[in-house]
Design a protein around this motif. Structure first.
Motif, PDB file in Angstrom:
ATOM      1  N   LYS A 525     -29.686  -8.993   1.332  1.00 29.11           N
ATOM      2  CA  LYS A 525     -28.582  -8.071   1.027  1.00 29.11           C
ATOM      3  C   LYS A 525     -28.797  -6.701   1.649  1.00 29.11           C
ATOM      4  O   LYS A 525     -27.841  -5.986   1.965  1.00 29.11           O
ATOM      5  CB  LYS A 525     -28.433  -7.958  -0.493  1.00 29.11           C
ATOM      6  CG  LYS A 525     -27.140  -7.307  -0.945  1.00 29.11           C
ATOM      7  CD  LYS A 525     -26.965  -7.395  -2.438  1.00 29.11           C
ATOM      8  CE  LYS A 525     -25.637  -6.749  -2.862  1.00 29.11           C
ATOM      9  NZ  LYS A 525     -25.431  -6.821  -4.336  1.00 29.11           N
ATOM     10  N   LYS A 526     -30.076  -6.334   1.870  1.00 29.05           N
ATOM     11  CA  LYS A 526     -30.374  -5.028   2.464  1.00 29.05           C
ATOM     12  C   LYS A 526     -30.016  -4.975   3.943  1.00 29.05           C
ATOM     13  O   LYS A 526     -29.901  -3.886   4.511  1.00 29.05           O
ATOM     14  CB  LYS A 526     -31.861  -4.704   2.305  1.00 29.05           C
ATOM     15  CG  LYS A 526     -32.328  -4.579   0.870  1.00 29.05           C
ATOM     16  CD  LYS A 526     -33.826  -4.334   0.826  1.00 29.05           C
ATOM     17  CE  LYS A 526     -34.348  -4.272  -0.608  1.00 29.05           C
ATOM     18  NZ  LYS A 526     -35.830  -4.073  -0.645  1.00 29.05           N
ATOM     19  N   HIS A 527     -29.876  -6.128   4.611  1.00 21.98           N
ATOM     20  CA  HIS A 527     -29.656  -6.158   6.059  1.00 21.98           C
ATOM     21  C   HIS A 527     -28.228  -6.534   6.426  1.00 21.98           C
ATOM     22  O   HIS A 527     -27.957  -6.892   7.574  1.00 21.98           O
ATOM     23  CB  HIS A 527     -30.620  -7.162   6.710  1.00 21.98           C
ATOM     24  CG  HIS A 527     -32.063  -6.789   6.568  1.00 21.98           C
ATOM     25  ND1 HIS A 527     -32.788  -7.058   5.440  1.00 21.98           N
ATOM     26  CD2 HIS A 527     -32.906  -6.157   7.427  1.00 21.98           C
ATOM     27  CE1 HIS A 527     -34.031  -6.626   5.588  1.00 21.98           C
ATOM     28  NE2 HIS A 527     -34.128  -6.071   6.792  1.00 21.98           N
ATOM     29  N   LEU A 528     -27.302  -6.449   5.475  1.00 17.97           N
ATOM     30  CA  LEU A 528     -25.928  -6.824   5.753  1.00 17.97           C
ATOM     31  C   LEU A 528     -25.213  -5.770   6.575  1.00 17.97           C
ATOM     32  O   LEU A 528     -25.624  -4.592   6.629  1.00 17.97           O
ATOM     33  CB  LEU A 528     -25.173  -7.063   4.440  1.00 17.97           C
ATOM     34  CG  LEU A 528     -25.668  -8.219   3.568  1.00 17.97           C
ATOM     35  CD1 LEU A 528     -24.858  -8.300   2.285  1.00 17.97           C
ATOM     36  CD2 LEU A 528     -25.599  -9.541   4.325  1.00 17.97           C
ATOM     37  N   ASP A 529     -24.124  -6.190   7.192  1.00 19.55           N
ATOM     38  CA  ASP A 529     -23.278  -5.289   7.971  1.00 19.55           C
ATOM     39  C   ASP A 529     -22.723  -4.187   7.062  1.00 19.55           C
ATOM     40  O   ASP A 529     -22.505  -4.390   5.861  1.00 19.55           O
ATOM     41  CB  ASP A 529     -22.132  -6.102   8.596  1.00 19.55           C
ATOM     42  CG  ASP A 529     -21.312  -5.270   9.555  1.00 19.55           C
ATOM     43  OD1 ASP A 529     -20.434  -4.532   9.088  1.00 19.55           O
ATOM     44  OD2 ASP A 529     -21.557  -5.381  10.772  1.00 19.55           O
ATOM     45  N   MET A 550     -40.119 -22.495   2.629  1.00 19.44           N
ATOM     46  CA  MET A 550     -39.346 -21.975   3.756  1.00 19.44           C
ATOM     47  C   MET A 550     -40.134 -20.968   4.566  1.00 19.44           C
ATOM     48  O   MET A 550     -41.204 -20.496   4.150  1.00 19.44           O
ATOM     49  CB  MET A 550     -38.079 -21.297   3.228  1.00 19.44           C
ATOM     50  CG  MET A 550     -38.365 -19.990   2.496  1.00 19.44           C
ATOM     51  SD  MET A 550     -36.907 -19.119   1.925  1.00 19.44           S
ATOM     52  CE  MET A 550     -36.617 -19.949   0.374  1.00 19.44           C
ATOM     53  N   ASP A 551     -39.581 -20.623   5.741  1.00 16.78           N
ATOM     54  CA  ASP A 551     -39.981 -19.441   6.499  1.00 16.78           C
ATOM     55  C   ASP A 551     -39.004 -18.343   6.095  1.00 16.78           C
ATOM     56  O   ASP A 551     -37.842 -18.331   6.516  1.00 16.78           O
ATOM     57  CB  ASP A 551     -39.895 -19.721   7.998  1.00 16.78           C
ATOM     58  CG  ASP A 551     -40.393 -18.556   8.842  1.00 16.78           C
ATOM     59  OD1 ASP A 551     -40.238 -17.400   8.407  1.00 16.78           O
ATOM     60  OD2 ASP A 551     -40.912 -18.795   9.944  1.00 16.78           O
ATOM     61  N   ALA A 552     -39.446 -17.420   5.219  1.00 13.46           N
ATOM     62  CA  ALA A 552     -38.545 -16.443   4.609  1.00 13.46           C
ATOM     63  C   ALA A 552     -37.824 -15.597   5.654  1.00 13.46           C
ATOM     64  O   ALA A 552     -36.630 -15.284   5.507  1.00 13.46           O
ATOM     65  CB  ALA A 552     -39.330 -15.550   3.649  1.00 13.46           C
ATOM     66  N   ARG A 553     -38.517 -15.229   6.729  1.00 10.31           N
ATOM     67  CA  ARG A 553     -37.904 -14.379   7.753  1.00 10.31           C
ATOM     68  C   ARG A 553     -36.688 -15.054   8.374  1.00 10.31           C
ATOM     69  O   ARG A 553     -35.631 -14.431   8.553  1.00 10.31           O
ATOM     70  CB  ARG A 553     -38.952 -14.076   8.826  1.00 10.31           C
ATOM     71  CG  ARG A 553     -38.438 -13.318  10.043  1.00 10.31           C
ATOM     72  CD  ARG A 553     -39.598 -13.071  11.012  1.00 10.31           C
ATOM     73  NE  ARG A 553     -40.252 -14.318  11.362  1.00 10.31           N
ATOM     74  CZ  ARG A 553     -39.864 -15.103  12.364  1.00 10.31           C
ATOM     75  NH1 ARG A 553     -38.812 -14.778  13.102  1.00 10.31           N
ATOM     76  NH2 ARG A 553     -40.519 -16.219  12.642  1.00 10.31           N
ATOM     77  N   LEU A 554     -36.801 -16.343   8.687  1.00  9.20           N
ATOM     78  CA  LEU A 554     -35.699 -17.057   9.320  1.00  9.20           C
ATOM     79  C   LEU A 554     -34.571 -17.361   8.327  1.00  9.20           C
ATOM     80  O   LEU A 554     -33.388 -17.302   8.683  1.00  9.20           O
ATOM     81  CB  LEU A 554     -36.211 -18.355   9.941  1.00  9.20           C
ATOM     82  CG  LEU A 554     -37.173 -18.187  11.124  1.00  9.20           C
ATOM     83  CD1 LEU A 554     -37.669 -19.544  11.606  1.00  9.20           C
ATOM     84  CD2 LEU A 554     -36.500 -17.448  12.271  1.00  9.20           C
ATOM     85  N   ILE A 555     -34.910 -17.707   7.080  1.00  6.44           N
ATOM     86  CA  ILE A 555     -33.867 -17.990   6.086  1.00  6.44           C
ATOM     87  C   ILE A 555     -33.086 -16.723   5.759  1.00  6.44           C
ATOM     88  O   ILE A 555     -31.862 -16.778   5.541  1.00  6.44           O
ATOM     89  CB  ILE A 555     -34.487 -18.608   4.821  1.00  6.44           C
ATOM     90  CG1 ILE A 555     -35.097 -19.971   5.162  1.00  6.44           C
ATOM     91  CG2 ILE A 555     -33.451 -18.754   3.723  1.00  6.44           C
ATOM     92  CD1 ILE A 555     -34.109 -20.969   5.724  1.00  6.44           C
ATOM     93  N   ILE A 556     -33.758 -15.571   5.743  1.00  6.70           N
ATOM     94  CA  ILE A 556     -33.039 -14.303   5.557  1.00  6.70           C
ATOM     95  C   ILE A 556     -32.034 -14.100   6.688  1.00  6.70           C
ATOM     96  O   ILE A 556     -30.894 -13.673   6.469  1.00  6.70           O
ATOM     97  CB  ILE A 556     -34.039 -13.125   5.475  1.00  6.70           C
ATOM     98  CG1 ILE A 556     -34.808 -13.174   4.155  1.00  6.70           C
ATOM     99  CG2 ILE A 556     -33.321 -11.785   5.638  1.00  6.70           C
ATOM    100  CD1 ILE A 556     -35.928 -12.163   4.059  1.00  6.70           C
ATOM    101  N   GLN A 557     -32.439 -14.431   7.919  1.00  4.41           N
ATOM    102  CA  GLN A 557     -31.520 -14.312   9.054  1.00  4.41           C
ATOM    103  C   GLN A 557     -30.326 -15.251   8.891  1.00  4.41           C
ATOM    104  O   GLN A 557     -29.194 -14.888   9.224  1.00  4.41           O
ATOM    105  CB  GLN A 557     -32.258 -14.614  10.362  1.00  4.41           C
ATOM    106  CG  GLN A 557     -31.433 -14.355  11.611  1.00  4.41           C
ATOM    107  CD  GLN A 557     -32.232 -14.529  12.888  1.00  4.41           C
ATOM    108  OE1 GLN A 557     -33.412 -14.856  12.842  1.00  4.41           O
ATOM    109  NE2 GLN A 557     -31.602 -14.295  14.023  1.00  4.41           N
ATOM    110  N   VAL A 558     -30.568 -16.470   8.361  1.00  3.42           N
ATOM    111  CA  VAL A 558     -29.472 -17.411   8.116  1.00  3.42           C
ATOM    112  C   VAL A 558     -28.486 -16.831   7.104  1.00  3.42           C
ATOM    113  O   VAL A 558     -27.261 -16.844   7.319  1.00  3.42           O
ATOM    114  CB  VAL A 558     -30.033 -18.765   7.615  1.00  3.42           C
ATOM    115  CG1 VAL A 558     -28.901 -19.663   7.116  1.00  3.42           C
ATOM    116  CG2 VAL A 558     -30.800 -19.470   8.720  1.00  3.42           C
TER     117      VAL A 558
END
Length: 667
Positions: A525-529, A550-558
């Protein structure tokens, strides 16, 4: 007599795919092979060595069996493929094979030995004459032999004339039994015809039970002599009072010879048919097994099993790795395969020689004949694809039938490997073409879509630099916000491009571990447009300790890509819900909105690269169509699935799955 050098050759395009060399145990077969191979090389086509297995060839003596095997081996070393057909008449079998295969260039041999009276009285049985009559459109080349001492193959009657003690004992046992039965018939007053039938039956049993024509001939003569000596008056002499007995004896001898000849012929044909059926079964089984093999390793594994079943000895396949080093590929039985994939020193030397010379080597050959194994090449079109090592020392030499099956199976293996390599090359070419297409699409999209945000950034920045004092505070803040939005769009674009690049070249590494969904959602939520603030975004988690692998970094990107996609496609004030729930051994993550939804046609392509819904830009102005395609790739790399469906009464729900983990808490 035609010779190759005197033949006027047609253009290569007029010739079929193969030149045919008729192979036998005759010395002239080597010259026939060489001539056929030279023509095949000149015409740029293949060469086939054909063996016609007649009932007589089953009784070749040891010398001619060995000569036939040597000729077969020479054919393989010269690059010819071995073919075998079955029948009583070689000319008809050769003609039928040539017609079915579309072959018009046929090489046969002729030996310089004295012709028999039978062959001179029956000139129509000559092979060349018959082939000329049966194949009027073919070119038949007769290669003479320069070895005058060769007197033909010892088949049929000649080869079977040797006396074996076991067969003599069988003959004696049969006639003792027949004589005993005849004596019983005589004592009970039965007619002579019954005793004659007993002796004819003995002749038939002898022909079937023994292994040569000489025993049948002896049986026929013994039947006549025994009947005359034991059961005609005067008994125990070779005289006969009845004037009709000499005729009876002659008829009895003729019937015995004819019936024994027919019985032997049926026996030979039964043996030939049995071998033919076995060969057909083995080759059909091999062909079906190779078709089911999914890759080169499975092809070699199945071929090793078939050869082990055929020869009952250890089979190993050697090849070259990516560094060009000789290594063990397959082994049957598989005991040695798990020990080391490296070939022993002497095996490596022999395998390297076979690779370089495309020839047979090892036990029983002129090259590396002191090693205990036999090495044969598995050929493609012209190159060596692998080398098979067959345990040979201490085992009997395979006969011509087994050798032919062996070479045919290896040929099938080579064809299967070559087919698999061609399919693999085709797949790589398709992947490369697809990658080139993706790169071209990417460059076109970048060149078009980068221009708008960069132009806006440059224009707004130039306006602020030159007219900063003339622009009021509200307008300046609006220009700053537009510059920020365009810059963030470029940042997200670069991040997605880097991810796509890593996926394409296979350098993306997953750093898998257990993660709490609550923490992942909050970080996303912190990285949203920035425009996400204009929407009502809600996080729903029924269990705050819900955990996934999971790989948290990639799932956050998803999650960021999917929420930003919902922000772009829904009007301001819309509701967007990010939720997760457990379903069996999986975690289902969903992003639902109440926007206008996605059309049916768009749903089928929404996760494809460079596709944007409704052929519109994602935010109404621009978008490369990378976000959702990247989401699908990341989710599938985690072993999950990603889908989209309608959100009633309107809107869309994007969902993907992850592997669930149980959480234990200590209170």
């Amino acid at each position: 007599m035609e010779r190759i050098e005197e033949t006027v050759r047609e253009p290569k395009s007029a010739y079929p795919g193969e030149v045919l060399a008729c192979l036998s145990s005759a010395p002239s077969s080597i010259k026939v092979l060489k001539a056929a191979v030279r023509m095949a090389e000149a015409l740029g086509c293949g060469c086939a060595a054909l063996i016609v297995e007649t009932p007589e060839i089953l009784s070749l003596d040891r010398e001619h069996q060995e000569r036939l095997q040597e000729n077969m081996q020479s054919a393989q070393e010269m690059g010819a493929s071995i073919r075998m057909v079955y029948g009583d008449n070689p000319a008809e079998q050769i003609a039928e094979y040539a017609r079915e295969s579309g072959i018009s260039e046929i090489f046969i041999g002729r030996n310089n030995h004295q012709r028999s009276l039978r062959s001179m009285l029956r000139p129509g049985r000559d092979l060349a004459v018959q082939l000329t009559r049966l194949l009027s459109d073919a070119h038949i080349y007769i290669i003479p032999d320069d070895q005058p001492r060769y007197h033909g193959e010892k088949t049929g009657n000649q080869a079977e004339a040797s006396v074996r003690p076991a067969d003599v004992l069988k003959l004696a046992a049969v006639f003792l039994a027949a004589t005993a039965v005849g004596d019983i018939f005589y004592a009970n007053g039965l007619r002579d015809s019954n005793i004659i039938m007993v002796y004819i039956l003995a002749v038939l049993v002898t022909a079937i039970w023994t292994g040569g024509w000489i025993y049948s001939a002896l049986a026929s003569m013994l039947a006549v002599i025994s009947f005359n000596f034991l059961f005609t008056d005067p008994r125990f002499t070779l005289h006969a009072y009845d004037a009709g007995y000499p005729v009876t004896f002659l008829i009895m001898l003729a019937v015995g010879m004819i019936t024994s000849s027919l019985a032997m012929e049926i026996k030979r044909q039964a043996q030939a048919e049995a071998r033919k059926a076995y060969r057909t079964q083995v080759l059909l089984e091999t062909s079906q097994g190779l078709q089911k093999a999914g890759n080169e390793e499975e092809i070699l594994e199945y071929t090793a099993q078939q050869l082990h079943k055929l020869l009952d000895r250890s089979i190993s396949f050697y090849g070259k790795d990516e560094n060009g080093q000789i290594c063990l590929l397959e082994c049957c039985p598989p005991g040695r395969k798990n020990q080391s994939r490296e070939a022993p020193g002497w095996r490596e030397e022999v395998v390297e020689w076979v690779y370089g010379n495309n020839r047979y080597a090892g036990y029983g050959s002129d090259v590396f004949g002191d090693v205990p194994d036999t090495f044969l090449a598995v050929r493609g079109r012209r190159e060596v694809l692998a080398v098979v090592c067959i345990e040979a020392e201490g085992f009997p030499t395979p006969d011509s039938f087994e050798k032919n099956l062996l070479l045919t199976i290896l040929e099938e293996c080579g064809l299967a490997i070559r087919k698999e390599k061609m399919a693999d090359e085709k797949r790589r070419a398709e992947v490369k073409a697809r990658q080139e297409s993706l790169r071209a699409d990417l460059l076109r999209s970048i060149s078009h879509d980068l221009r708008t945000p960069l132009t806006s950034i440059l224009g707004y920045a130039g306006m602020l630099m030159e007219n900063e004092k003339l622009v009021d505070e509200a307008k300046r803040r609006e220009l700053y916000a537009d510059i920020y939005d365009d810059a963030m769009w470029l940042v997200n674009l670069v991040e997605n491009l880097l991810s796509v690049t890593r996926i394409e070249n296979g350098s993306m590494e997953l750093r898998m571990g257990p993660e709490l969904l609550d923490e992942v959602f909050c970080e996303a939520k912190k990285h949203l447009d920035r425009h996400a603030l204009e929407h009502n975004i809600e996080i729903v988690l029924p269990d705050e300790f819900l955990m996934a692998y999971m790989d948290a970094r990639l799932i956050i990107q998803v999650i960021v890509n999917m929420i930003n996609n919902a922000v772009k496609y829904t009007p301001a004030g819309s509701h967007i819900c990010l939720s997760a729930r457990k379903a069996g051994e999986e975690i289902v993550v969903e992003i639902a909105d109440d926007g206008p939804g996605i059309g049916k046609d768009d749903k089928e392509h929404i996760f494809e690269m460079f596709y944007t819904a409704g052929s519109r830009r994602g935010d109404g102005r621009r978008g490369l169509g990378l976000g959702l395609a990247l989401c699908r790739t990341i989710v599938e790399a985690h072993g999950g699935t990603i889908t989209v469906r309608d959100h009633m009464p309107h809107g869309s729900i994007f969902s993907f799955t992850l592997r669930a983990l149980e959480v234990t808490t200590d209170e």
